[in-house]
Motif scaffolding. Structure first.
Motif, PDB file in Angstrom:
ATOM      1  N   GLN A  57       9.588 -14.512  -0.944  1.00  0.00           N
ATOM      2  CA  GLN A  57       8.939 -14.105  -2.199  1.00  0.00           C
ATOM      3  C   GLN A  57       8.473 -12.653  -2.171  1.00  0.00           C
ATOM      4  O   GLN A  57       8.345 -12.015  -3.219  1.00  0.00           O
ATOM      5  CB  GLN A  57       7.751 -15.021  -2.480  1.00  0.00           C
ATOM      6  N   TYR A  58       8.228 -12.129  -0.978  1.00  0.00           N
ATOM      7  CA  TYR A  58       7.695 -10.774  -0.860  1.00  0.00           C
ATOM      8  C   TYR A  58       8.779  -9.705  -0.947  1.00  0.00           C
ATOM      9  O   TYR A  58       8.480  -8.515  -1.017  1.00  0.00           O
ATOM     10  CB  TYR A  58       6.898 -10.643   0.435  1.00  0.00           C
ATOM     11  N   LYS A  59      10.038 -10.117  -0.948  1.00  0.00           N
ATOM     12  CA  LYS A  59      11.132  -9.154  -1.062  1.00  0.00           C
ATOM     13  C   LYS A  59      11.221  -8.550  -2.459  1.00  0.00           C
ATOM     14  O   LYS A  59      11.916  -7.558  -2.657  1.00  0.00           O
ATOM     15  CB  LYS A  59      12.463  -9.828  -0.713  1.00  0.00           C
ATOM     16  N   ASN A  60      10.550  -9.144  -3.422  1.00  0.00           N
ATOM     17  CA  ASN A  60      10.642  -8.684  -4.798  1.00  0.00           C
ATOM     18  C   ASN A  60       9.694  -7.532  -5.120  1.00  0.00           C
ATOM     19  O   ASN A  60       9.646  -7.077  -6.249  1.00  0.00           O
ATOM     20  CB  ASN A  60      10.354  -9.846  -5.755  1.00  0.00           C
ATOM     21  N   CYS A  61       8.924  -7.078  -4.130  1.00  0.00           N
ATOM     22  CA  CYS A  61       7.974  -6.008  -4.398  1.00  0.00           C
ATOM     23  C   CYS A  61       8.707  -4.723  -4.753  1.00  0.00           C
ATOM     24  O   CYS A  61       9.828  -4.475  -4.322  1.00  0.00           O
ATOM     25  CB  CYS A  61       7.056  -5.770  -3.208  1.00  0.00           C
ATOM     26  N   LYS A  62       8.058  -3.886  -5.544  1.00  0.00           N
ATOM     27  CA  LYS A  62       8.674  -2.656  -5.988  1.00  0.00           C
ATOM     28  C   LYS A  62       8.858  -1.699  -4.834  1.00  0.00           C
ATOM     29  O   LYS A  62       7.940  -1.378  -4.098  1.00  0.00           O
ATOM     30  CB  LYS A  62       7.781  -2.006  -7.073  1.00  0.00           C
ATOM     31  N   GLN A  63      10.086  -1.189  -4.680  1.00  0.00           N
ATOM     32  CA  GLN A  63      10.412  -0.324  -3.556  1.00  0.00           C
ATOM     33  C   GLN A  63      10.286   1.157  -3.879  1.00  0.00           C
ATOM     34  O   GLN A  63      10.344   1.997  -2.998  1.00  0.00           O
ATOM     35  CB  GLN A  63      11.858  -0.606  -3.100  1.00  0.00           C
ATOM     36  N   GLU A  64      10.163   1.497  -5.143  1.00  0.00           N
ATOM     37  CA  GLU A  64      10.226   2.900  -5.552  1.00  0.00           C
ATOM     38  C   GLU A  64       8.871   3.575  -5.428  1.00  0.00           C
ATOM     39  O   GLU A  64       7.832   2.961  -5.563  1.00  0.00           O
ATOM     40  CB  GLU A  64      10.733   2.978  -6.987  1.00  0.00           C
ATOM     41  N   GLU A 100       0.818  -1.220   0.000  1.00  0.00           N
ATOM     42  CA  GLU A 100       0.000   0.000   0.000  1.00  0.00           C
ATOM     43  C   GLU A 100       0.850   1.267   0.000  1.00  0.00           C
ATOM     44  O   GLU A 100       0.542   2.243  -0.676  1.00  0.00           O
ATOM     45  CB  GLU A 100      -0.940   0.008   1.209  1.00  0.00           C
ATOM     46  N   SER A 101       1.942   1.267   0.772  1.00  0.00           N
ATOM     47  CA  SER A 101       2.732   2.493   0.880  1.00  0.00           C
ATOM     48  C   SER A 101       3.564   2.765  -0.371  1.00  0.00           C
ATOM     49  O   SER A 101       4.089   3.864  -0.538  1.00  0.00           O
ATOM     50  CB  SER A 101       3.653   2.422   2.107  1.00  0.00           C
ATOM     51  N   ALA A 102       3.710   1.775  -1.271  1.00  0.00           N
ATOM     52  CA  ALA A 102       4.444   1.984  -2.512  1.00  0.00           C
ATOM     53  C   ALA A 102       3.530   2.393  -3.656  1.00  0.00           C
ATOM     54  O   ALA A 102       3.993   2.720  -4.741  1.00  0.00           O
ATOM     55  CB  ALA A 102       5.203   0.717  -2.893  1.00  0.00           C
ATOM     56  N   ASN A 103       2.227   2.355  -3.412  1.00  0.00           N
ATOM     57  CA  ASN A 103       1.249   2.674  -4.437  1.00  0.00           C
ATOM     58  C   ASN A 103       0.969   4.170  -4.404  1.00  0.00           C
ATOM     59  O   ASN A 103       0.373   4.687  -3.469  1.00  0.00           O
ATOM     60  CB  ASN A 103      -0.038   1.874  -4.181  1.00  0.00           C
ATOM     61  N   LEU A 104       1.393   4.881  -5.422  1.00  0.00           N
ATOM     62  CA  LEU A 104       1.306   6.340  -5.413  1.00  0.00           C
ATOM     63  C   LEU A 104      -0.115   6.864  -5.306  1.00  0.00           C
ATOM     64  O   LEU A 104      -0.330   7.981  -4.848  1.00  0.00           O
ATOM     65  CB  LEU A 104       1.961   6.898  -6.680  1.00  0.00           C
ATOM     66  N   SER A 105      -1.092   6.078  -5.722  1.00  0.00           N
ATOM     67  CA  SER A 105      -2.472   6.558  -5.693  1.00  0.00           C
ATOM     68  C   SER A 105      -3.146   6.324  -4.347  1.00  0.00           C
ATOM     69  O   SER A 105      -4.250   6.786  -4.117  1.00  0.00           O
ATOM     70  CB  SER A 105      -3.292   5.860  -6.789  1.00  0.00           C
ATOM     71  N   TYR A 106      -2.495   5.607  -3.447  1.00  0.00           N
ATOM     72  CA  TYR A 106      -3.134   5.230  -2.189  1.00  0.00           C
ATOM     73  C   TYR A 106      -3.101   6.372  -1.179  1.00  0.00           C
ATOM     74  O   TYR A 106      -2.048   6.919  -0.872  1.00  0.00           O
ATOM     75  CB  TYR A 106      -2.436   3.995  -1.610  1.00  0.00           C
ATOM     76  N   MET A 107      -4.253   6.755  -0.681  1.00  0.00           N
ATOM     77  CA  MET A 107      -4.374   7.766   0.380  1.00  0.00           C
ATOM     78  C   MET A 107      -3.806   9.119  -0.036  1.00  0.00           C
ATOM     79  O   MET A 107      -3.308   9.882   0.778  1.00  0.00           O
ATOM     80  CB  MET A 107      -3.697   7.284   1.663  1.00  0.00           C
ATOM     81  N   GLU A 108      -3.851   9.424  -1.328  1.00  0.00           N
ATOM     82  CA  GLU A 108      -3.446  10.748  -1.784  1.00  0.00           C
ATOM     83  C   GLU A 108      -4.665  11.465  -2.346  1.00  0.00           C
ATOM     84  O   GLU A 108      -5.711  10.883  -2.570  1.00  0.00           O
ATOM     85  CB  GLU A 108      -2.345  10.650  -2.841  1.00  0.00           C
ATOM     86  N   GLY A 109      -4.490  12.756  -2.598  1.00  0.00           N
ATOM     87  CA  GLY A 109      -5.605  13.529  -3.124  1.00  0.00           C
ATOM     88  C   GLY A 109      -6.423  14.108  -1.990  1.00  0.00           C
ATOM     89  O   GLY A 109      -5.901  14.782  -1.108  1.00  0.00           O
TER      90      GLY A 109
END
Length: 293
Positions: free
Chosen positions: A285-292, A99-108
């Motif tokens: 397996q979860y270490k591969n999530c996008k960090q940026e 959730e925290s890597a998703n730019l659209s989450y909790m913004e706006g």
């Protein structure tokens, strides 16, 4: 997710564990987790399954009491990602992954807490007390809590650096925990909603946010941040209502995996449910999530 891995998870979901199957937990939940969410690369529910399914008595998608929105009852009920009943603790866990890597989450737009939780005017033709299972004093305390939190939200920055913290969801879960402890229920004879007026206090109540930490996540919990203020006010609120029995905790998944004594649970040496490996290995397996960002 390829078919081989999906089949492996399905087999684990239908394997009997302490007299039940985990698939039934997910099917009774309100979030339709098994339709798409569980199979996504970014699935917080599958992460929770891998991390907690080894624990005896664990439940997923636990339904908690919801606020009474109309004379027909709750419009919906909060689903707790993970619920664990321990010898001296009831552990409620909200699981977060990407959730925290998703730019659209909790913004706006800033979040708005539902009027059902704080409005002293009628909502759904019900008074504040009626929406809280007839517990007017608790309703007034919860209303004041919501107004404090909403003021913090309104006075804060539009951009939310704590995207892992869903304040609307946390407020809903807080309500659910309070009224779960008070045994909120529908009286089938009178067709009315009721609850006990006091909690017996036999077990500690703990609400945990357990979040997969991305590289840029800020878990410093400075006093003026929304999560820190929510933590302080939530503990004060629940302990006033139920007695000195409630804790609110924020942890990272990475931290919990290294713990040999997390509320009496040994994650460091735990073995995965229905698999021949360690939980800590299964979580790789979860270490591969996008960090940026």
């Amino acid at each position: 997710m390829n078919e081989e891995i999906k089949t492996e998870y399905l087999n684990r979901l239908i394997t009997i564990h302490n007299g039940k199957r985990f698939i039934d937990d997910y099917l009774q939940g309100s979030g339709s987790e098994l339709k798409e969410k569980f199979w996504s690369d970014n699935s917080s529910s599958r992460l929770a399954f891998d991390l907690y399914s080894w624990i005896p008595g664990v439940q997923f998608e636990k339904k908690l009491p919801g606020v009474i929105c109309s004379k027909s009852g709750p419009a919906g009920v909060p689903n707790m990602d993970v619920f664990i009943e321990l010898p001296d603790t009831l552990l409620f866990i909200e699981s977060k992954y990407t959730e925290s890597a998703n730019l659209s989450y909790m913004e706006g737009e800033k979040p708005k807490l539902s009027k059902a939780y704080w409005s002293e005017n009628e909502y759904g033709k019900l008074s504040l007390g009626e929406r809280f299972y007839g517990q007017t004093e608790i309703a007034q305390k919860f209303s004041q809590f919501c107004k404090k939190i909403q003021k913090v939200i309104d006075n804060g920055e539009k951009s939310n650096p704590w995207k892992w913290f869903d304040v609307k969801q946390e407020t809903c879960h807080l309500f659910g925990i309070i009224f779960y402890a008070l045994n909120a229920r529908k009286d089938e004879k009178s067709n009315k909603y009721t609850c006990d007026s006091k909690y017996d206090g036999t077990k500690k109540l703990v609400l945990c946010n357990i979040i997969w930490a991305m590289d840029k996540d800020d878990f410093s919990m400075k006093e003026d941040t929304l999560p820190a203020i929510f933590e302080k006010e939530a503990k004060k609120l629940v302990n006033e209502i139920l007695g000195d029995c409630f804790e609110f905790q924020i942890h990272t998944v990475q931290e919990v995996m290294e713990r040999s004594n997390f509320y009496g649970l040994n994650f460091k040496d735990a073995r995965s449910f229905a698999k021949d490996n360690l939980v800590i290995e299964q979580m790789n397996q979860y270490k591969n999530c996008k960090q940026e960002r």
